[in-house]
Motif scaffolding. Structure first.
Motif, PDB file in Angstrom:
ATOM      1  N   GLN A 404       0.440  -1.390   0.258  1.00  0.00           N
ATOM      2  CA  GLN A 404      -0.083   0.054   0.377  1.00  0.00           C
ATOM      3  C   GLN A 404       0.879   1.463  -0.209  1.00  0.00           C
ATOM      4  O   GLN A 404       0.403   2.766  -0.639  1.00  0.00           O
ATOM      5  N   GLU A 405       2.384   1.390   0.678  1.00  0.00           N
ATOM      6  CA  GLU A 405       3.352   2.223   0.339  1.00  0.00           C
ATOM      7  C   GLU A 405       3.642   2.291  -0.807  1.00  0.00           C
ATOM      8  O   GLU A 405       4.753   3.368  -0.955  1.00  0.00           O
ATOM      9  N   ARG A 406       3.811   1.693  -1.535  1.00  0.00           N
ATOM     10  CA  ARG A 406       4.321   1.060  -2.660  1.00  0.00           C
ATOM     11  C   ARG A 406       5.804   0.892  -2.459  1.00  0.00           C
ATOM     12  O   ARG A 406       6.750   1.645  -3.235  1.00  0.00           O
ATOM     13  N   LEU A 407       6.376   0.648  -1.407  1.00  0.00           N
ATOM     14  CA  LEU A 407       7.835   0.555  -1.056  1.00  0.00           C
ATOM     15  C   LEU A 407       8.354  -0.507  -1.824  1.00  0.00           C
ATOM     16  O   LEU A 407       8.326  -1.530  -2.922  1.00  0.00           O
ATOM     17  N   GLY A 408       9.739   0.328  -2.693  1.00  0.00           N
ATOM     18  CA  GLY A 408      10.613  -0.449  -3.344  1.00  0.00           C
ATOM     19  C   GLY A 408      11.296  -0.825  -2.897  1.00  0.00           C
ATOM     20  O   GLY A 408      10.997  -1.259  -1.679  1.00  0.00           O
ATOM     21  N   ARG A 409      12.374  -2.454  -3.592  1.00  0.00           N
ATOM     22  CA  ARG A 409      12.989  -3.118  -3.228  1.00  0.00           C
ATOM     23  C   ARG A 409      13.867  -2.659  -1.353  1.00  0.00           C
ATOM     24  O   ARG A 409      13.593  -3.252   0.055  1.00  0.00           O
ATOM     25  N   TYR A 410      14.780  -1.596  -2.153  1.00  0.00           N
ATOM     26  CA  TYR A 410      15.778  -1.361  -0.848  1.00  0.00           C
ATOM     27  C   TYR A 410      15.036  -0.703   0.301  1.00  0.00           C
ATOM     28  O   TYR A 410      15.108  -0.391   1.605  1.00  0.00           O
ATOM     29  N   VAL A 411      14.211   0.338  -0.160  1.00  0.00           N
ATOM     30  CA  VAL A 411      13.189   0.813   0.449  1.00  0.00           C
ATOM     31  C   VAL A 411      12.618   0.320   1.426  1.00  0.00           C
ATOM     32  O   VAL A 411      11.714   0.487   3.199  1.00  0.00           O
ATOM     33  N   ALA A 412      11.847  -0.759   1.084  1.00  0.00           N
ATOM     34  CA  ALA A 412      10.963  -1.646   2.242  1.00  0.00           C
ATOM     35  C   ALA A 412      12.192  -2.661   2.813  1.00  0.00           C
ATOM     36  O   ALA A 412      11.531  -2.777   4.117  1.00  0.00           O
TER      37      ALA A 412
END
Length: 470
Positions: A404-412
């Motif tokens: 839901q926050e549309r986080l990419g791999r590294y940020v996630a």
């Protein structure tokens, strides 16, 4: 030669006695305005019905009461129910009990040949939780044996979440189908899993199915809190009726206006104060019932009979019938293969005759079919992972948050690490991070329902990210 008693007169006496699940005495019958003949004549009618096996006497002398055979107030030593039948062929009425067949015949008459009736409050008043039983003990025991899935000691809703993907489709489609919805099972699956709307379907039909999905998800999300209380039932109605009522304020609100039901001579209550009082009485009695199957069936009988909402009452009752299954981790009731004609006929018999025998047969047959269906589903699922089971809420929150926050791999990865450190004991943190990453890697449109995600949210998450990692 004795006078022949008209069959219609005997039938009329029997229909009056149907109103009293705990039985009725001669004195109580004589006090009713419908009984217009003397005590001695009434006694002869009762004796004849008993002799024909159409009534059951209980007690002696002035304490004697008369009951219709299909309503029980039994001990745990009840004989096996006549409802327990061999598995039927599709649409074959042979699975109906003799009582239900007789009722079905009565309900097959044209509407203009049936007697108009109003709401009968005594039908509800006479029901005493854990003393009166619509389902006899032997039948309740059989359903319990069929419905147990080995998860009784785990938190409420555990089993529902395990079969969520399949149940969303099954129950949404079958409950909508019983309202005349023309979606196919495959079209329902594509709508719920991939957000694909087929050509030629009305917006109302699409909305009906999506509303079922939302209501089922609520039962799963709030499994520890749902029950037979105003909040739960009104919330289920609000979700099921969303965007389907002309008065949006009527969603989730007990009605304050009269309603009419097509195809029946039954007229529900019209006075708002009485409707609200009866609604609360139904919930109080339902909440007091200890047996989950009796509780489920009681809701299927009395919620549609009262018609507490302006519309969508039968849909509410079908989902409410699953509340005990959710709470006790029993196999759900998905109404798979239930024939529309049998279901409608059984509901009308409750409305017009206060007779539960036909609906009881439909309920029992439907639950057996559901148990067969989900026994196969259980085999394909295997045994649950204890770690995932222990942290099912936290795992769902983490996966849902990333998408839901549309986080990419590294940020996630960094976000997951921070959240895990806040919510998970140190000994389980590394394992939790691995499980979350694996779930995100294997997430696709066909399984996102497990995490209460919509296809649009998943699609947005999968699109290339700008500025928050890849």
């Amino acid at each position: 030669m004795p006078l022949q008693v008209p069959a219609e007169e005997l039938s009329a006496v029997r229909q009056i006695i149907r109103r009293f699940p705990n039985g009725v005495s001669v004195g109580e019958l004589l006090a009713l305005p419908e009984i217009h003949f003397p005590k001695r004549t009434l006694q002869r009618r009762l004796d004849q019905l008993v002799g024909e096996g159409r009534l059951t006497p209980k007690g002696e002398g002035r304490a004697r009461r008369y009951l219709i055979r299909e309503v029980y107030a039994p001990s745990d030593q009840d004989p096996p129910s006549a409802v327990v039948r061999e598995e039927p062929r599709d649409l074959d009425p042979e699975w109906l009990s003799p009582e239900a067949r007789a009722v079905r015949k009565v309900m097959s008459r044209p509407v203009n040949q049936r007697t108009p009736v109003a709401y009968n409050g005594h039908f509800l008043d006479a029901y005493e939780p854990n003393r009166t039983f619509y389902l006899p003990a032997a039948l309740r025991g059989e359903l319990k044996s069929l419905g147990q899935v080995g998860l009784e000691e785990l938190p409420a809703g555990t089993y529902l979440r395990r079969v969520m993907d399949r149940l969303l489709v099954d129950l949404s489609w079958n409950s909508s189908r019983l309202e005349g919805n023309t979606y196919s099972l495959l079209e329902t699956e594509r709508l719920l899993k991939f957000d694909q709307t087929p050509d030629g379907k009305s917006a109302k039909e699409t909305q009906m199915i999506l509303n079922h999905k939302a209501a089922i998800e609520m039962l799963a999300d709030q499994a520890d809190e749902v029950g037979f209380n105003p909040y739960t039932i009104c919330s289920v109605h609000a979700l099921l009726s969303d965007n389907l009522l002309s008065d949006t304020a009527a969603c989730g609100r007990v009605r304050s206006c009269a309603v009419g039901i097509s195809g029946t001579v039954y007229y529900p209550l019209e006075i708002p104060q009485q409707i609200d009082a009866r609604f609360r009485q139904i919930l109080e009695k339902a909440n007091a019932i200890e047996d989950p199957f009796e509780q489920s069936f009681f809701a299927m009988v009395h919620l549609p009979y009262l018609q507490p909402f302006e519309d969508v009452n039968k849909r509410v009752s079908r989902l409410a019938a699953n509340i005990p299954m959710v709470r006790h981790n029993l196999c759900p009731l998905s109404f798979i293969d239930v024939d529309l004609n049998h279901y409608v006929g059984a509901i009308l018999a409750v409305y017009e005759l206060n007779d539960i025998s036909y609906l009881r047969d439909v309920f029992v047959w439907a639950y057996r079919r559901s148990c067969v269906r989900y026994a196969v589903v259980r085999q394909t699922l295997g045994e649950p992972d204890p770690f995932r089971l222990k942290y099912r809420t936290e795992l769902g929150n983490l996966v849902r948050g990333v998408v839901q926050e549309r986080l990419g791999r590294y940020v996630a990865d960094e976000w997951i690490r921070n959240q895990v450190n806040k919510t998970i004991p140190e000994s389980d943190r590394e394992q939790m991070r691995k499980v979350v990453r694996l779930e995100l890697l294997t997430l696709h449109e066909g399984n996102i329902a497990r995490y209460r995600l919509r296809p649009s949210e998943f699609k947005a998450w999968k699109e290339p990210k700008d500025g928050n990692g890849s």
